[in-house]
Scaffold this active site. Structure first.
Site, mmCIF file in Angstrom:
data_model
loop_
_atom_site.group_PDB
_atom_site.id
_atom_site.type_symbol
_atom_site.label_atom_id
_atom_site.label_comp_id
_atom_site.label_asym_id
_atom_site.label_seq_id
_atom_site.Cartn_x
_atom_site.Cartn_y
_atom_site.Cartn_z
ATOM 1 C CG ASN A 174 -18.654 10.458 -4.367
ATOM 2 O OD1 ASN A 174 -17.785 9.628 -4.581
ATOM 3 N ND2 ASN A 174 -18.419 11.576 -3.735
ATOM 4 C CG ASP A 175 -20.570 7.067 -1.409
ATOM 5 O OD1 ASP A 175 -19.419 7.554 -1.407
ATOM 6 O OD2 ASP A 175 -21.474 7.440 -0.663
ATOM 7 C CB VAL A 176 -23.077 3.864 -6.798
ATOM 8 C CG1 VAL A 176 -24.063 3.871 -5.658
ATOM 9 C CG2 VAL A 176 -23.295 5.057 -7.699
#
Lengths: 526, 94
Positions: free
Chosen positions: A450-452
């Protein structure tokens, strides 16, 4: 004679540790490096036993009891831990390393601080200093200085042998005591800090950054108080009766600090914290080495400390965070905690597809990049992903895996997970090498990451993720994100990618969804 | 002072040795380093046989032996388990 052999054995152990660590740094030699380090440990332990046996009677039951208990726990943990839980296990191991250093220092200090004479009757009996412990110097003289100053042990009445190697002669006793306190302090912080890190990773407590007003001030006061007290004990104190209480206070503060220092660090920063605690556990071991004047501990502890620092640095770079900002904590304080959960509901323009559509889309593509995240590991979808990859390769599609440096929850975690699924080494590509290839890629499948892959980190300066290097999946022709829901990732930030025109969501359990996709794809082929 | 010199030199040696580690090895390196930091066991062993010491010191020493042994045994074994997967896969891949 035995002392000489033991000294040489220790030296051999040091050399083997160094070679072992060097070999651990290359894929081809890593396994033998681990073996060499293990051999070094065995040699060092045997040398210690030889010294002990030479000195005479010793309490075997304590040692064997400790060895068996620890060995069984370590063995069971090492065999049973699933690869997904490696970060938790390493966190716990860091903690036990810290605990060991703390306990050794306490065990050395304790008799010296006991108000009563420890050694009762006997010819060489208790030095009278026990009763009038004028200065901390006594501690050194009685418990460290005498012990093996010239290679001979003081054998106190009661039959016990004392073989703690003396620090090099001429060492200021106050320095020894200061080192003992440092050992307690670093060990204590490592112990409870690792435990909190474990609890966060295992989801036993909230992964959010826990902050409160005055936190930094409180920590600063505690640190200064702790160091002040330790310094007082080493350089000023004269009353042995106070020693015990003060030591316990210092230990208590260090344990409390471990908790307070890790609590404000958010879940997304955990790879940094684990690396740092790894470093601490090494430095704690080196401190124990200072106390006992033992070079094996100093050298290997220092190298572990260096290894931990290097990994800490790599992780910080991968997240574009400075170590200071990680340690001060509160990642995503502005948008990270409460607020963004409302954000999740505000997603618009999200396209959702099913496995059937996905199966059709896969037909005819010539390049695929899979971006695995921790969610893939949780769903145990590695093997399904590999099966899909094999199928597509059979249809002349190049399949590669883009590994973000902080994919998973500790450095290199994702590589281990994919290796477990037998995904060929050559297909795993690092972020820097693959980032320019996304533009020419037909399809990207993001599984549980998600964040990456959040493009907000590129162009939203007020986003907590801003500046973190990401995988540029949004540049690919099509992006399919396999995810359970639209909930935010570990950093607690909403993902701009989900609303992009070329992105589609495929909701569900990663393993089940990929399995369905494989079935659909096969049906299309036939 | 000699001890401090050794410590500082060892840190530099560590930096030199591990400066370029491929990401694949980050996790095994960490668990291996973890096992090595269990070298505190050597110190713990020295403490556990201070037989004339009070019972409490012995208990502390034995606990230290146990916690350090967890690190040593668990760390080396789990590292070997992980690196074994890499080795097996390399052969399979080629």
């Amino acid at each position: 004679m035995v002392e000489t052999i033991a000294s040489i054995a220790y030296l051999v152990a040091i050399v083997l540790f160094i070679i072992g660590i060097k070999r651990l740094g290359k894929v081809r030699t890593a396994r033998s490096g681990n073996g060499l380090a293990c051999l070094a440990m065995l040699i060092a332990i045997l040398a210690t036993f030889a010294l002990a046996a030479k000195q005479g009677v010793m309490d075997w039951e304590w040692i064997v009891g400790g060895l068996v208990a620890g060995g069984v726990i370590g063995l069971v943990a090492a065999i049973r831990v699933p690869m997904t839980s490696m970060p938790e296990m390493v966190a716990l191991f860091n903690g036990s390393g810290g605990a060991a250093s703390l306990l050794v220092a306490l065990a050395v200090l304790w008799p010296a601080l006991s108000p009563q004479p420890v050694v009762p009757a006997g010819e060489q009996a208790a030095p009278q200093q026990w009763e009038t412990w004028e200065a901390p110097k006594r501690l050194y003289e009685v418990h460290l200085g005498n012990l093996r100053a010239s290679g001979t042990a003081v054998v106190p009445a009661g039959g016990g042998a004392v073989v703690a190697p003396a620090p090099e002669s001429g060492t200021d006793p106050r320095v020894v005591i200061a080192t003992l306190f440092l050992s307690i302090i670093i060990g204590g912080i490592t112990l409870t800090g690792s435990f909190i890190a474990y609890a966060k990773l295992a989801g036993k407590i909230t992964g959010d950054a826990v902050t409160f007003p005055g936190q930094h001030a409180l920590n600063l006061i505690l640190i200064l108080g702790m160091l002040g007290l330790a310094g007082y004990m080493a350089y000023v104190a004269t009353d042995p009766a106070m020693g015990m209480t003060h030591t316990l206070i210092v230990m208590g503060i260090s344990l409390l600090l471990g908790v307070l220092l890790v609590l404000p660090i958010g879940g997304a920063d955990m790879p940094v914290v684990i690396s740092l605690l790894n470093s601490y556990s090494g430095i704690a071991a080196a401190m124990t080495g200072f106390v006992l004047g033992e070079n094996v501990l100093i050298v290997s502890g220092a190298m572990v400390g260096a290894a931990g620092l290097i990994l800490t640095n790599i992780m910080c770079k991968a997240m574009n965070r400075s170590l200071v900002s990680v340690l001060l904590g509160g990642f995503g304080q502005t948008a990270g905690t409460g607020g963004n959960k409302d954000d999740a509901r505000e997603y618009s323009n999200v396209k959702s597809i099913g496995a059937e559509e996905m199966g059709m889309m896969l037909d005819g593509i010539s390049s695929l990049i899979v971006v695995p995240g921790y969610g893939l590991a949780v769903a145990q979808a590695q093997h399904a992903v590999r099966e899909l990859g094999d199928l597509l390769e059979a249809a002349d599609c190049t399949v590669r895996y883009a590994i973000h440096p902080v994919a998973g929850r500790m450095p290199g975690h994702m590589n281990v997970l994919l290796a477990e699924a037998n995904i060929p080494y050559e297909q795993l590509v690092e972020m820097d090498e693959i980032n320019s290839d996304f533009k020419q890629t037909d399809m990207v499948i993001v599984v549980g990451a998600n964040d990456v892959v959040n493009p907000a980190s590129l162009d939203e300066p007020d986003n907590p993720l801003y500046g973190m290097p990401i995988l540029n999946v949004h540049e690919a022709r099509t992006v399919v994100v396999i995810k359970r829901s639209l909930s935010p990732g570990y950093a607690g930030v909403r993902n701009k990618l989900f609303e992009a025109d070329n992105a589609m969501m495929l909701f569900g359990d990663a393993k089940a969804v990929i399995q369905d996709t494989i079935n659909e794809y096969k049906e299309n082929l036939s | 002072m000699i001890a401090l010199t050794v410590f500082v030199l060892a840190i530099f040696l560590g930096f030199e040795l591990i400066a370029k580690v491929p990401p694949t090895l980050h996790t095994p390196l960490m668990s291996g380093a973890n096992a090595i930091s269990g070298v505190t066991l050597v110190g713990a062993l020295s403490c556990a046989y201070f037989a004339s010491w009070p019972m409490l010191a012995n208990i502390l020493g034995a606990l230290a032996v146990a916690t350090a042994t967890v690190n040593v045994v668990g760390g080396f074994m789990v590292t070997d388990r992980m690196l074994g997967m890499f080795a097996g896969k390399k052969k399979g891949g080629k």
